[in-house]
Design a protein around this motif. Structure first.
Motif, short mmCIF file in Angstrom:
data_model
loop_
_atom_site.label_atom_id
_atom_site.label_comp_id
_atom_site.label_asym_id
_atom_site.label_seq_id
_atom_site.Cartn_x
_atom_site.Cartn_y
_atom_site.Cartn_z
N ASN A 149 0.20 -0.75 0.13
CA ASN A 149 -0.16 0.39 -0.47
C ASN A 149 0.24 1.68 0.20
O ASN A 149 0.42 2.17 -0.45
CB ASN A 149 -1.12 0.10 0.94
N ASN A 150 1.51 0.80 0.99
CA ASN A 150 2.88 1.88 0.71
C ASN A 150 3.57 2.79 -0.92
O ASN A 150 3.53 4.01 -1.45
CB ASN A 150 3.94 2.25 1.90
N ARG A 151 3.76 1.26 -1.76
CA ARG A 151 4.47 2.32 -2.53
C ARG A 151 3.09 2.25 -3.61
O ARG A 151 3.45 2.83 -4.20
CB ARG A 151 4.67 0.46 -3.34
N ILE A 152 2.52 1.81 -3.88
CA ILE A 152 1.26 2.48 -4.41
C ILE A 152 0.87 3.69 -3.66
O ILE A 152 0.64 4.75 -4.98
CB ILE A 152 -0.65 1.25 -4.11
N ILE A 153 1.04 4.11 -3.10
CA ILE A 153 0.46 5.47 -2.85
C ILE A 153 1.24 6.54 -2.84
O ILE A 153 1.60 8.03 -3.23
CB ILE A 153 0.78 5.89 -1.10
N GLU A 154 3.10 6.30 -3.11
CA GLU A 154 4.13 6.91 -3.13
C GLU A 154 3.80 7.14 -4.66
O GLU A 154 4.81 8.14 -5.55
CB GLU A 154 5.91 5.61 -2.81
N ARG A 155 3.71 6.09 -5.62
CA ARG A 155 4.05 6.10 -7.19
C ARG A 155 2.79 6.70 -7.05
O ARG A 155 2.95 7.99 -8.30
CB ARG A 155 3.22 4.66 -7.71
N SER A 157 1.27 9.55 -6.08
CA SER A 157 2.13 10.72 -5.34
C SER A 157 3.02 11.93 -6.32
O SER A 157 3.19 12.65 -6.22
CB SER A 157 2.15 11.02 -3.91
N ARG A 158 3.64 10.87 -7.07
CA ARG A 158 4.95 10.81 -7.95
C ARG A 158 4.61 11.49 -9.38
O ARG A 158 4.70 12.21 -10.39
CB ARG A 158 5.39 9.85 -8.25
N VAL A 159 3.52 10.68 -9.93
CA VAL A 159 2.04 11.51 -10.69
C VAL A 159 2.12 12.63 -11.32
O VAL A 159 0.97 13.27 -10.26
CB VAL A 159 1.10 10.31 -11.20
N PRO A 160 2.48 13.44 -11.94
CA PRO A 160 2.23 14.73 -11.79
C PRO A 160 0.39 15.31 -12.57
O PRO A 160 -0.24 14.03 -13.38
CB PRO A 160 3.42 15.41 -12.82
N GLU A 161 0.12 15.63 -11.42
CA GLU A 161 -1.03 15.67 -12.07
C GLU A 161 -1.79 16.61 -13.26
O GLU A 161 -0.58 17.05 -14.07
CB GLU A 161 -1.91 17.04 -11.23
#
Length: 165
Positions: A149-155, A157-161
């Protein structure tokens, strides 16, 4: 003293001493014996003094040895008391573990109990070990899920809006 003794030996080897020389010889002999007695007395006094000093030192050392021995006896008694207390605690823990393991075994075989028993029997250590292994596996799975879940959240948060159009 050596000088007087050598002189005494020399004069004894010479034959026929004169009157004055004989008197001097006798005086040297008396002085030599007095000096020898004094030397022996000093030597004995030194020996007695050293002996008394060694007795005092020995007494001090024996006192320390005695105190150390008493201290070691007290430590031994304390260790024995702690050992007895630890054995009592170990026996109590063993009884508690037995009751808990027995209770867990009964709960698993009977299903959910209708009413809780007054005194819960202890499960066996094997049952407790099995239960602890199951809990460990569940915790590992939970930790893996949390990491995922932490990995998914980090990914995310990195994706530009995307810009608003």
């Amino acid at each position: 003293m050596n000088l007087i003794y050598k002189q005494f030996k020399k004069s004894r080897l010479r034959p026929g001493l004169g009157y004055n020389e004989e008197q001097i010889h006798k005086l040297d002999k008396v002085n030599f014996s007095h000096l020898a007695k004094r030397l022996l007395q000093v030597f004995q006094e030194e020996c007695v003094q050293k002996y008394q000093e060694s007795l005092v030192t020995h007494g001090k050392r024996m006192r320390v040895v005695h105190e150390t021995r008493n201290h070691l006896r007290l430590v031994g008694c304390s260790v024995a008391a702690c050992n007895t207390e630890a054995q009592g605690a170990q026996e109590s823990l063993g009884k508690i573990l037995d009751r808990l393991s027995h209770q867990l075994l009964q709960d698993r075989t009977q299903g959910p109990p209708a009413s809780p028993p007054a005194v819960a029997p202890c499960p066996t250590p094997k049952d407790l070990l099995f239960h602890m292994e199951e809990l460990c596996k569940e915790m590992k799975r939970l930790a893996f899920d949390l990491q995922d879940n932490n990995r998914i959240i980090e990914r995310l948060s990195r994706v530009p809006e995307a810009p608003d159009v």
